[in-house]
Design an enzyme around this catalytic site. Structure first.
Site, mmCIF file in Angstrom:
data_model
loop_
_atom_site.group_PDB
_atom_site.id
_atom_site.type_symbol
_atom_site.label_atom_id
_atom_site.label_comp_id
_atom_site.label_asym_id
_atom_site.label_seq_id
_atom_site.Cartn_x
_atom_site.Cartn_y
_atom_site.Cartn_z
ATOM 1 N N GLU A 28 3.418 -5.006 7.190
ATOM 2 C CA GLU A 28 2.648 -5.952 6.398
ATOM 3 C C GLU A 28 3.173 -6.149 5.111
ATOM 4 O O GLU A 28 4.194 -5.161 4.571
ATOM 5 C CB GLU A 28 1.326 -5.643 6.454
ATOM 6 C CG GLU A 28 0.944 -4.355 5.760
ATOM 7 C CD GLU A 28 -0.444 -3.692 6.088
ATOM 8 O OE1 GLU A 28 -0.725 -3.500 6.912
ATOM 9 O OE2 GLU A 28 -1.168 -3.956 5.040
ATOM 10 N N CYS A 62 5.610 -7.695 -1.926
ATOM 11 C CA CYS A 62 5.374 -6.568 -1.741
ATOM 12 C C CYS A 62 5.726 -6.246 -0.251
ATOM 13 O O CYS A 62 5.098 -6.756 0.551
ATOM 14 C CB CYS A 62 3.667 -5.855 -2.274
ATOM 15 S SG CYS A 62 3.352 -4.042 -1.651
ATOM 16 N N CYS A 117 3.720 5.892 8.053
ATOM 17 C CA CYS A 117 4.155 6.741 6.891
ATOM 18 C C CYS A 117 4.173 8.173 7.398
ATOM 19 O O CYS A 117 2.814 8.421 7.802
ATOM 20 C CB CYS A 117 3.431 6.352 5.723
ATOM 21 S SG CYS A 117 3.936 7.048 4.017
ATOM 22 N N CYS A 144 -1.171 10.315 2.259
ATOM 23 C CA CYS A 144 -2.097 10.344 1.157
ATOM 24 C C CYS A 144 -3.470 10.011 1.630
ATOM 25 O O CYS A 144 -3.530 9.270 2.330
ATOM 26 C CB CYS A 144 -1.688 9.423 0.020
ATOM 27 S SG CYS A 144 0.264 9.661 -0.626
ATOM 28 N N CYS A 175 -4.883 6.293 1.491
ATOM 29 C CA CYS A 175 -4.138 5.214 1.875
ATOM 30 C C CYS A 175 -3.991 4.923 3.537
ATOM 31 O O CYS A 175 -4.022 5.955 4.221
ATOM 32 C CB CYS A 175 -2.768 5.646 1.631
ATOM 33 S SG CYS A 175 -1.407 4.294 1.876
ATOM 34 N N CYS A 179 -2.111 -1.219 1.199
ATOM 35 C CA CYS A 179 -1.204 -0.764 2.070
ATOM 36 C C CYS A 179 -1.672 -0.412 3.327
ATOM 37 O O CYS A 179 -2.763 0.637 3.490
ATOM 38 C CB CYS A 179 -0.766 0.596 1.614
ATOM 39 S SG CYS A 179 0.621 0.456 0.400
HETATM 40 N N1 SAH Z 1 5.216 5.707 -0.611
HETATM 41 C C1 SAH Z 1 5.362 4.912 -1.662
HETATM 42 C C2 SAH Z 1 4.894 3.635 -1.689
HETATM 43 C C3 SAH Z 1 3.786 3.086 -0.965
HETATM 44 S S1 SAH Z 1 2.286 3.345 -1.645
HETATM 45 C C4 SAH Z 1 4.350 5.679 -2.872
HETATM 46 O O1 SAH Z 1 3.626 6.420 -2.575
HETATM 47 O O2 SAH Z 1 4.559 5.188 -3.828
HETATM 48 C C5 SAH Z 1 2.305 2.534 -2.963
HETATM 49 C C6 SAH Z 1 1.161 2.383 -3.813
HETATM 50 O O3 SAH Z 1 0.191 1.890 -3.050
HETATM 51 C C7 SAH Z 1 0.298 3.733 -4.124
HETATM 52 O O4 SAH Z 1 0.675 4.473 -5.133
HETATM 53 C C8 SAH Z 1 -0.970 3.258 -4.381
HETATM 54 O O5 SAH Z 1 -1.215 3.011 -5.637
HETATM 55 C C9 SAH Z 1 -1.306 1.950 -3.481
HETATM 56 N N2 SAH Z 1 -2.070 2.054 -2.929
HETATM 57 C C10 SAH Z 1 -2.239 2.645 -1.492
HETATM 58 N N3 SAH Z 1 -3.277 2.589 -0.678
HETATM 59 C C11 SAH Z 1 -4.065 2.073 -1.781
HETATM 60 C C12 SAH Z 1 -5.463 1.801 -1.729
HETATM 61 N N4 SAH Z 1 -6.455 1.997 -0.590
HETATM 62 N N5 SAH Z 1 -6.144 1.356 -2.754
HETATM 63 C C13 SAH Z 1 -5.438 1.072 -3.968
HETATM 64 N N6 SAH Z 1 -4.129 1.294 -4.040
HETATM 65 C C14 SAH Z 1 -3.505 1.882 -2.831
#
Ligand code: SAH
Length: 348
Positions: A89, A102, A109, A113, A116, A336
Protein backbone atom coordinates in the site's frame (compact mmCIF):
# COMPACT_ATOMS: atom_id res chain seq x y z
CA UNK A 1 8.26 -14.90 -13.96
CA UNK A 2 9.55 -12.57 -16.67
CA UNK A 3 12.02 -9.90 -15.74
CA UNK A 4 10.55 -6.44 -15.43
CA UNK A 5 12.06 -3.62 -17.50
CA UNK A 6 11.23 -1.01 -14.89
CA UNK A 7 14.14 -2.51 -12.93
CA UNK A 8 16.57 -1.31 -15.58
CA UNK A 9 18.65 1.84 -15.33
CA UNK A 10 19.05 3.90 -18.48
CA UNK A 11 22.51 2.46 -19.05
CA UNK A 12 21.30 -1.10 -18.53
CA UNK A 13 18.43 -0.54 -20.91
CA UNK A 14 20.79 0.83 -23.56
CA UNK A 15 22.90 -2.32 -23.34
CA UNK A 16 19.84 -4.50 -23.61
CA UNK A 17 18.51 -2.64 -26.65
CA UNK A 18 21.86 -2.89 -28.42
CA UNK A 19 22.06 -6.60 -27.63
CA UNK A 20 18.65 -7.03 -29.24
CA UNK A 21 20.04 -5.47 -32.41
CA UNK A 22 18.09 -2.22 -32.12
CA UNK A 23 19.35 1.35 -32.34
CA UNK A 24 20.60 3.02 -29.20
CA UNK A 25 18.06 5.87 -29.26
CA UNK A 26 15.29 3.33 -28.73
CA UNK A 27 16.49 3.04 -25.14
CA UNK A 28 15.49 6.64 -24.50
CA UNK A 29 12.03 6.10 -25.96
CA UNK A 30 11.45 2.95 -23.94
CA UNK A 31 12.85 4.39 -20.72
CA UNK A 32 10.51 7.39 -20.95
CA UNK A 33 7.54 5.20 -21.80
CA UNK A 34 8.26 2.90 -18.87
CA UNK A 35 8.47 5.85 -16.49
CA UNK A 36 5.22 7.21 -17.92
CA UNK A 37 3.58 3.95 -16.87
CA UNK A 38 2.98 2.52 -20.35
CA UNK A 39 2.72 -1.15 -21.25
CA UNK A 40 4.61 -2.39 -24.32
CA UNK A 41 1.44 -2.38 -26.42
CA UNK A 42 1.02 1.35 -25.73
CA UNK A 43 4.54 2.10 -26.99
CA UNK A 44 3.37 2.88 -30.48
CA UNK A 45 6.64 4.59 -31.39
CA UNK A 46 8.16 1.09 -31.55
CA UNK A 47 7.55 -1.35 -34.38
CA UNK A 48 5.02 -4.08 -33.72
CA UNK A 49 7.68 -6.73 -34.27
CA UNK A 50 9.98 -5.15 -31.70
CA UNK A 51 7.14 -4.75 -29.19
CA UNK A 52 6.31 -8.43 -29.56
CA UNK A 53 9.92 -9.36 -29.07
CA UNK A 54 9.99 -7.38 -25.82
CA UNK A 55 6.71 -8.88 -24.61
CA UNK A 56 8.08 -12.38 -25.17
CA UNK A 57 10.86 -11.93 -22.61
CA UNK A 58 9.89 -9.01 -20.40
CA UNK A 59 7.12 -7.29 -18.50
CA UNK A 60 6.88 -3.51 -18.51
CA UNK A 61 4.88 -2.50 -15.40
CA UNK A 62 5.10 -4.58 -12.21
CA UNK A 63 2.48 -2.67 -10.19
CA UNK A 64 -1.23 -2.08 -10.66
CA UNK A 65 -3.60 0.02 -8.54
CA UNK A 66 -6.42 -2.25 -7.41
CA UNK A 67 -8.10 0.06 -4.96
CA UNK A 68 -7.99 3.68 -3.91
CA UNK A 69 -9.69 5.37 -1.00
CA UNK A 70 -10.18 9.07 -0.59
CA UNK A 71 -10.13 10.61 2.88
CA UNK A 72 -12.25 13.61 3.83
CA UNK A 73 -8.98 15.52 4.30
CA UNK A 74 -7.85 14.87 0.71
CA UNK A 75 -5.38 12.11 1.58
CA UNK A 76 -5.61 9.07 -0.68
CA UNK A 77 -4.69 5.54 0.10
CA UNK A 78 -3.74 3.08 -2.63
CA UNK A 79 -3.68 -0.68 -2.62
CA UNK A 80 -1.19 -1.97 -5.20
CA UNK A 81 -1.16 -5.46 -6.70
CA UNK A 82 2.15 -7.03 -7.68
CA UNK A 83 2.51 -9.61 -10.42
CA UNK A 84 2.66 -12.54 -7.99
CA UNK A 85 -0.63 -11.57 -6.33
CA UNK A 86 0.90 -9.91 -3.29
CA UNK A 87 -0.39 -6.49 -2.32
CA UNK A 88 1.29 -3.45 -0.79
CA UNK A 89 0.00 0.00 0.00
CA UNK A 90 0.84 3.64 -0.36
CA UNK A 91 -0.51 6.99 0.83
CA UNK A 92 -0.75 10.17 -1.21
CA UNK A 93 -0.80 13.45 0.65
CA UNK A 94 -1.56 16.78 -0.93
CA UNK A 95 0.45 19.74 0.26
CA UNK A 96 0.40 23.28 -1.03
CA UNK A 97 3.37 22.70 -3.30
CA UNK A 98 2.23 19.35 -4.72
CA UNK A 99 1.80 15.70 -3.90
CA UNK A 100 3.91 13.63 -1.57
CA UNK A 101 3.73 9.85 -1.89
CA UNK A 102 4.47 7.39 0.89
CA UNK A 103 5.41 3.96 -0.47
CA UNK A 104 6.29 0.47 0.72
CA UNK A 105 9.62 -1.30 0.29
CA UNK A 106 8.63 -4.80 1.40
CA UNK A 107 5.55 -7.02 1.46
CA UNK A 108 5.03 -7.19 5.22
CA UNK A 109 7.93 -6.44 7.55
CA UNK A 110 10.30 -8.28 9.86
CA UNK A 111 10.54 -5.54 12.46
CA UNK A 112 7.33 -6.23 14.38
CA UNK A 113 7.13 -2.86 16.11
CA UNK A 114 4.26 -3.13 18.58
CA UNK A 115 2.16 -0.23 17.27
CA UNK A 116 2.46 -1.03 13.59
CA UNK A 117 0.17 -3.13 11.40
CA UNK A 118 2.80 -3.89 8.75
CA UNK A 119 4.64 -6.55 10.71
CA UNK A 120 1.59 -8.42 12.01
CA UNK A 121 2.25 -11.34 9.66
CA UNK A 122 6.01 -10.93 9.37
CA UNK A 123 7.94 -10.44 6.15
CA UNK A 124 6.60 -12.00 2.96
CA UNK A 125 9.26 -10.74 0.56
CA UNK A 126 11.36 -7.81 -0.54
CA UNK A 127 10.16 -5.57 -3.33
CA UNK A 128 12.38 -5.27 -6.38
CA UNK A 129 13.70 -1.82 -7.25
CA UNK A 130 11.32 -1.68 -10.21
CA UNK A 131 8.38 -2.56 -7.98
CA UNK A 132 9.15 0.26 -5.57
CA UNK A 133 9.48 2.54 -8.59
CA UNK A 134 6.28 1.06 -10.01
CA UNK A 135 4.29 2.40 -7.04
CA UNK A 136 5.48 5.92 -7.90
CA UNK A 137 4.96 5.51 -11.63
CA UNK A 138 1.39 4.24 -11.42
CA UNK A 139 0.24 6.89 -8.97
CA UNK A 140 1.86 9.61 -11.09
CA UNK A 141 0.01 8.24 -14.11
CA UNK A 142 -3.23 7.99 -12.10
CA UNK A 143 -2.87 11.71 -11.31
CA UNK A 144 -2.31 12.55 -14.97
CA UNK A 145 1.35 13.35 -14.43
CA UNK A 146 4.15 12.97 -16.96
CA UNK A 147 7.94 13.17 -16.59
CA UNK A 148 10.40 15.73 -15.25
CA UNK A 149 8.76 19.13 -14.81
CA UNK A 150 5.37 17.63 -15.59
CA UNK A 151 5.38 15.01 -12.89
CA UNK A 152 2.67 15.34 -10.25
CA UNK A 153 4.57 13.71 -7.41
CA UNK A 154 7.32 15.90 -6.06
CA UNK A 155 8.11 14.21 -2.76
CA UNK A 156 8.58 10.60 -1.82
CA UNK A 157 8.75 9.10 1.63
CA UNK A 158 9.86 5.53 2.19
CA UNK A 159 7.64 5.17 5.24
CA UNK A 160 5.07 2.67 4.07
CA UNK A 161 5.28 -1.00 4.90
CA UNK A 162 8.68 -2.56 5.25
CA UNK A 163 12.12 -1.60 6.48
CA UNK A 164 13.99 0.00 3.57
CA UNK A 165 17.41 -0.79 5.02
CA UNK A 166 16.41 -4.45 5.39
CA UNK A 167 15.96 -4.40 1.59
CA UNK A 168 19.07 -2.35 1.09
CA UNK A 169 20.27 -3.05 -2.46
CA UNK A 170 16.84 -2.72 -4.03
CA UNK A 171 16.12 0.44 -2.09
CA UNK A 172 19.37 2.09 -3.16
CA UNK A 173 18.79 1.03 -6.74
CA UNK A 174 15.30 2.52 -6.55
CA UNK A 175 16.74 5.83 -5.27
CA UNK A 176 18.98 6.00 -8.34
CA UNK A 177 16.24 4.94 -10.78
CA UNK A 178 13.64 7.41 -9.58
CA UNK A 179 16.10 10.30 -9.84
CA UNK A 180 17.46 9.49 -13.33
CA UNK A 181 17.25 12.56 -15.50
CA UNK A 182 15.59 10.78 -18.41
CA UNK A 183 12.79 9.36 -16.31
CA UNK A 184 10.34 10.69 -13.74
CA UNK A 185 13.33 12.45 -12.19
CA UNK A 186 12.39 13.12 -8.60
CA UNK A 187 15.28 14.78 -6.84
CA UNK A 188 16.92 12.73 -4.09
CA UNK A 189 16.71 15.82 -1.91
CA UNK A 190 12.95 15.43 -1.99
CA UNK A 191 13.06 11.83 -0.83
CA UNK A 192 13.01 10.73 2.80
CA UNK A 193 14.05 7.29 3.91
CA UNK A 194 12.71 6.12 7.24
CA UNK A 195 14.49 3.40 9.17
CA UNK A 196 13.96 1.67 12.47
CA UNK A 197 17.71 2.14 12.96
CA UNK A 198 19.72 -0.60 11.25
CA UNK A 199 23.05 0.90 12.18
CA UNK A 200 25.52 -0.79 9.76
CA UNK A 201 23.25 0.04 6.83
CA UNK A 202 23.01 3.65 7.95
CA UNK A 203 26.80 3.84 7.60
CA UNK A 204 26.65 2.17 4.20
CA UNK A 205 23.99 4.59 3.00
CA UNK A 206 26.16 7.55 4.00
CA UNK A 207 28.73 6.33 1.44
CA UNK A 208 26.34 5.72 -1.46
CA UNK A 209 26.35 9.26 -2.76
CA UNK A 210 22.57 9.45 -2.61
CA UNK A 211 21.50 12.62 -0.87
CA UNK A 212 18.23 11.51 0.66
CA UNK A 213 16.85 12.73 3.96
CA UNK A 214 17.41 10.22 6.70
CA UNK A 215 14.60 9.67 9.17
CA UNK A 216 14.94 7.42 12.19
CA UNK A 217 12.09 5.89 14.14
CA UNK A 218 13.07 6.53 17.74
CA UNK A 219 9.86 6.17 19.79
CA UNK A 220 11.66 6.17 23.14
CA UNK A 221 14.76 7.80 24.64
CA UNK A 222 15.38 4.74 26.83
CA UNK A 223 17.00 1.61 25.38
CA UNK A 224 15.11 -0.82 27.60
CA UNK A 225 11.75 0.67 26.86
CA UNK A 226 12.55 1.03 23.18
CA UNK A 227 13.23 -2.70 23.05
CA UNK A 228 9.65 -3.32 24.14
CA UNK A 229 8.30 -1.06 21.41
CA UNK A 230 10.68 -2.11 18.65
CA UNK A 231 12.45 -5.50 18.84
CA UNK A 232 15.26 -4.24 16.57
CA UNK A 233 16.37 -2.06 19.52
CA UNK A 234 17.76 -5.21 21.13
CA UNK A 235 20.39 -5.26 18.40
CA UNK A 236 21.26 -1.55 18.16
CA UNK A 237 21.50 0.83 21.07
CA UNK A 238 20.33 4.43 20.83
CA UNK A 239 23.92 5.66 21.28
CA UNK A 240 24.98 3.61 18.24
CA UNK A 241 22.13 5.11 16.23
CA UNK A 242 23.16 8.62 17.22
CA UNK A 243 26.75 7.92 16.14
CA UNK A 244 25.50 6.68 12.78
CA UNK A 245 23.39 9.84 12.44
CA UNK A 246 26.40 12.04 13.15
CA UNK A 247 28.32 10.16 10.49
CA UNK A 248 25.46 10.66 8.02
CA UNK A 249 25.50 14.37 8.76
CA UNK A 250 29.28 14.59 8.35
CA UNK A 251 29.24 12.72 5.03
CA UNK A 252 26.17 14.31 3.48
CA UNK A 253 25.70 17.62 5.28
CA UNK A 254 22.08 16.67 5.79
CA UNK A 255 20.18 17.22 8.97
CA UNK A 256 18.36 14.10 10.16
CA UNK A 257 14.88 13.61 11.53
CA UNK A 258 13.57 11.50 14.37
CA UNK A 259 10.07 10.09 14.26
CA UNK A 260 8.37 9.62 17.57
CA UNK A 261 4.96 7.99 17.72
CA UNK A 262 3.22 9.17 20.87
CA UNK A 263 1.57 6.22 22.62
CA UNK A 264 -0.65 7.14 25.54
CA UNK A 265 0.94 6.39 28.89
CA UNK A 266 3.84 4.52 27.29
CA UNK A 267 6.28 7.08 25.91
CA UNK A 268 4.58 10.47 26.28
CA UNK A 269 5.34 11.48 29.88
CA UNK A 270 7.37 14.52 30.93
CA UNK A 271 10.21 12.16 31.91
CA UNK A 272 10.31 11.10 28.26
CA UNK A 273 10.39 14.66 27.05
CA UNK A 274 13.23 15.51 29.44
CA UNK A 275 15.23 12.44 28.41
CA UNK A 276 14.73 13.31 24.74
CA UNK A 277 16.06 16.77 25.42
CA UNK A 278 19.26 15.53 27.03
CA UNK A 279 19.69 12.98 24.25
CA UNK A 280 19.18 15.30 21.28
CA UNK A 281 20.04 18.80 22.40
CA UNK A 282 22.60 20.48 20.17
CA UNK A 283 22.27 17.92 17.39
CA UNK A 284 21.44 18.96 13.82
CA UNK A 285 18.12 17.17 13.94
CA UNK A 286 14.39 17.64 13.92
CA UNK A 287 11.77 15.69 15.85
CA UNK A 288 8.55 14.71 14.18
CA UNK A 289 5.91 13.78 16.74
CA UNK A 290 3.28 11.46 15.38
CA UNK A 291 -0.10 10.85 16.93
CA UNK A 292 -0.72 7.14 16.94
CA UNK A 293 -3.23 5.79 14.45
CA UNK A 294 -4.92 3.17 16.56
CA UNK A 295 -4.71 -0.33 15.12
CA UNK A 296 -7.39 -2.78 16.22
CA UNK A 297 -4.90 -5.67 16.46
CA UNK A 298 -3.20 -4.10 19.50
CA UNK A 299 -4.44 -2.20 22.55
CA UNK A 300 -2.32 0.91 22.27
CA UNK A 301 -4.07 4.23 22.56
CA UNK A 302 -3.42 7.65 21.19
CA UNK A 303 -3.29 10.68 23.49
CA UNK A 304 -5.18 13.88 22.73
CA UNK A 305 -3.98 16.54 20.32
CA UNK A 306 -3.50 18.86 23.25
CA UNK A 307 -1.13 16.40 24.91
CA UNK A 308 0.87 16.05 21.70
CA UNK A 309 1.28 19.82 21.40
CA UNK A 310 2.20 20.07 25.06
CA UNK A 311 4.95 17.46 24.55
CA UNK A 312 6.16 19.44 21.54
CA UNK A 313 6.16 22.64 23.59
CA UNK A 314 8.48 21.11 26.19
CA UNK A 315 10.97 20.10 23.49
CA UNK A 316 10.79 23.49 21.78
CA UNK A 317 11.28 25.38 25.00
CA UNK A 318 14.55 23.52 25.47
CA UNK A 319 15.68 24.62 22.01
CA UNK A 320 14.88 21.48 20.03
CA UNK A 321 13.19 21.68 16.66
CA UNK A 322 9.96 19.72 16.81
CA UNK A 323 6.62 19.51 15.06
CA UNK A 324 3.48 17.45 15.42
CA UNK A 325 2.77 15.70 12.17
CA UNK A 326 -0.45 16.69 10.50
CA UNK A 327 -2.92 13.93 11.09
CA UNK A 328 -4.12 12.57 7.82
CA UNK A 329 -6.21 9.78 6.49
CA UNK A 330 -7.39 8.41 9.80
CA UNK A 331 -10.73 7.46 8.29
CA UNK A 332 -9.08 5.39 5.55
CA UNK A 333 -6.67 3.18 7.53
CA UNK A 334 -3.94 5.75 7.00
CA UNK A 335 -1.14 4.13 8.97
CA UNK A 336 1.40 1.64 7.70
CA UNK A 337 0.03 -1.73 6.79
CA UNK A 338 -3.53 -1.09 7.92
CA UNK A 339 -5.14 -1.28 4.51
CA UNK A 340 -3.27 -4.40 3.46
CA UNK A 341 -4.14 -5.99 6.79
CA UNK A 342 -7.82 -5.33 6.21
CA UNK A 343 -7.59 -6.57 2.64
CA UNK A 344 -5.96 -9.80 3.82
CA UNK A 345 -8.52 -10.43 6.54
CA UNK A 346 -11.42 -9.69 4.19
CA UNK A 347 -10.03 -12.03 1.54
CA UNK A 348 -9.11 -14.94 3.78
N1 SAH B 1 10.55 0.55 8.89
C1 SAH B 1 10.71 1.97 8.73
C2 SAH B 1 9.70 2.60 7.81
C3 SAH B 1 8.27 2.18 7.98
S1 SAH B 1 7.45 2.66 9.46
C4 SAH B 1 10.74 2.64 10.08
O1 SAH B 1 10.56 1.97 11.08
O2 SAH B 1 10.97 3.83 10.14
C5 SAH B 1 7.51 4.39 9.38
C6 SAH B 1 6.77 5.10 10.42
O3 SAH B 1 5.36 4.84 10.30
C7 SAH B 1 7.05 4.77 11.86
O4 SAH B 1 8.13 5.41 12.42
C8 SAH B 1 5.84 5.34 12.49
O5 SAH B 1 6.13 6.67 12.73
C9 SAH B 1 4.77 5.26 11.47
N2 SAH B 1 3.70 4.37 11.88
C10 SAH B 1 3.57 3.04 11.73
N3 SAH B 1 2.43 2.58 12.27
C11 SAH B 1 1.82 3.65 12.80
C12 SAH B 1 0.60 3.83 13.51
N4 SAH B 1 -0.20 2.81 13.80
N5 SAH B 1 0.27 5.09 13.88
C13 SAH B 1 1.09 6.14 13.61
N6 SAH B 1 2.24 6.03 12.95
C14 SAH B 1 2.60 4.80 12.55
Amino acid sequence: MKECLLNFSYAELENLILSLGEKKFRAGQIFRSLHLGLEFNDMTDLSKVFREKLIESYDAQPVRIIKHLQSVDGTMKFLFALRDGNVVEGVLMKYNHGYSLCISTQVGCRMRCVFCASGLNGLVRNLEAGEILGEVICVNKFLGGALGENRKIINIVLMGSGEPLDNYDNTVKFLRLVSEKNGINISQRNISLSTSGIVPKMYELANENVSVNLTISLHSPFDEERQKIMPIAKTYKISQILDACSNYFEKTGRRYIFEYVLIKGENDTSAHAEALISLLKGRPCHINLIRLNEVKENNLKSGTDKEAYRFMGVLEKAGLSATVRRKMGEDIDGACGQLRQRYLSENE
